[in-house]
Design a protein around this motif. Structure first.
Motif, PDB file in Angstrom:
ATOM      1  N   GLN A   3       0.845  -1.196   0.000  1.00 32.60           N
ATOM      2  CA  GLN A   3       0.000   0.000   0.000  1.00 32.60           C
ATOM      3  C   GLN A   3       0.872   1.235   0.000  1.00 32.60           C
ATOM      4  O   GLN A   3       1.873   1.303   0.728  1.00 32.60           O
ATOM      5  CB  GLN A   3      -0.880   0.046   1.255  1.00 32.60           C
ATOM      6  CG  GLN A   3      -2.220  -0.628   1.126  1.00 32.60           C
ATOM      7  CD  GLN A   3      -3.129  -0.299   2.288  1.00 32.60           C
ATOM      8  OE1 GLN A   3      -2.764  -0.484   3.434  1.00 32.60           O
ATOM      9  NE2 GLN A   3      -4.306   0.210   1.976  1.00 32.60           N
ATOM     10  N   LEU A   4       0.500   2.199  -0.823  1.00 36.99           N
ATOM     11  CA  LEU A   4       1.092   3.528  -0.787  1.00 36.99           C
ATOM     12  C   LEU A   4      -0.012   4.481  -0.366  1.00 36.99           C
ATOM     13  O   LEU A   4      -1.086   4.503  -0.979  1.00 36.99           O
ATOM     14  CB  LEU A   4       1.637   3.918  -2.160  1.00 36.99           C
ATOM     15  CG  LEU A   4       2.709   3.010  -2.754  1.00 36.99           C
ATOM     16  CD1 LEU A   4       3.101   3.500  -4.153  1.00 36.99           C
ATOM     17  CD2 LEU A   4       3.936   2.954  -1.865  1.00 36.99           C
ATOM     18  N   VAL A   5       0.248   5.262   0.664  1.00 32.42           N
ATOM     19  CA  VAL A   5      -0.773   6.146   1.211  1.00 32.42           C
ATOM     20  C   VAL A   5      -0.279   7.585   1.163  1.00 32.42           C
ATOM     21  O   VAL A   5       0.689   7.942   1.846  1.00 32.42           O
ATOM     22  CB  VAL A   5      -1.126   5.756   2.660  1.00 32.42           C
ATOM     23  CG1 VAL A   5      -2.198   6.687   3.206  1.00 32.42           C
ATOM     24  CG2 VAL A   5      -1.591   4.308   2.718  1.00 32.42           C
ATOM     25  N   GLU A   6      -0.956   8.387   0.356  1.00 34.75           N
ATOM     26  CA  GLU A   6      -0.604   9.798   0.256  1.00 34.75           C
ATOM     27  C   GLU A   6      -1.379  10.620   1.285  1.00 34.75           C
ATOM     28  O   GLU A   6      -2.513  10.272   1.636  1.00 34.75           O
ATOM     29  CB  GLU A   6      -0.930  10.364  -1.141  1.00 34.75           C
ATOM     30  CG  GLU A   6      -0.255   9.670  -2.298  1.00 34.75           C
ATOM     31  CD  GLU A   6      -1.150   8.626  -2.944  1.00 34.75           C
ATOM     32  OE1 GLU A   6      -0.942   8.321  -4.132  1.00 34.75           O
ATOM     33  OE2 GLU A   6      -2.062   8.117  -2.246  1.00 34.75           O
ATOM     34  N   CYS A  22       4.104  10.339   1.169  1.00 33.59           N
ATOM     35  CA  CYS A  22       3.760   9.040   0.596  1.00 33.59           C
ATOM     36  C   CYS A  22       4.378   7.988   1.519  1.00 33.59           C
ATOM     37  O   CYS A  22       5.601   7.811   1.527  1.00 33.59           O
ATOM     38  CB  CYS A  22       4.306   8.919  -0.813  1.00 33.59           C
ATOM     39  SG  CYS A  22       4.116   7.283  -1.562  1.00 33.59           S
ATOM     40  N   GLY A 116      -0.653   4.776  -5.241  1.00 38.51           N
ATOM     41  CA  GLY A 116      -1.511   5.188  -4.149  1.00 38.51           C
ATOM     42  C   GLY A 116      -2.853   5.658  -4.665  1.00 38.51           C
ATOM     43  O   GLY A 116      -3.101   5.671  -5.876  1.00 38.51           O
TER      44      GLY A 116
END
Length: 125
Positions: A3-6, A22, A116
């Motif tokens: 998971q990439l979370v911005e 990120c 993301g």
């Protein structure tokens, strides 16, 4: 699961600044080149910046050079995009993406492995 979370998007006045983050989960960023992209309504997604995994070298789109700075901290598994002197043409959803590569490809390269969900940046007075 990767998971990439911005985060860090929001509303800012022209000339203002924002710092996007990120955060990566399930993947170690020191093995991935990380890119930032943006997409405005009715426009194609465009590359904004990229930072390599090998030496931290960075590249930028001409439209943001001198205003945006990409950085990363492998110990925090996080990449940032510092955006200064924001202009009316900068609003978009900003995405980060991870490419399993030592170096960044051309700024227009879009075939990253992971993406993301994006964070909205609005520039308005």
């Amino acid at each position: 699961q990767v998971q990439l979370v911005e985060s860090g998007g929001g509303l800012v006045q022209p000339g203002g600044s924002l710092r996007l983050s990120c955060a990566a989960f399930g993947v170690t960023l020191d093995h991935y080149a990380i890119g930032w992209f943006r997409q405005a309504p009715g426009k194609e997604r465009e590359g904004v910046s990229c930072i390599s995994s090998s030496d931290g070298s960075a590249s930028y789109a001409d439209s943001v050079k001198g205003r945006f700075t990409i950085s990363k901290d492998n110990s925090k598994n996080t990449v940032w995009l510092q955006m200064n002197s924001l202009k009316p043409e900068d609003p978009a959803v900003y995405y980060c993406a991870a490419d399993r590569a030592a170096y960044c490809s051309d700024i227009g390269y879009i075939y990253y492995d992971y993406w993301g969900q994006g964070t909205q940046v609005t520039v308005s007075s």
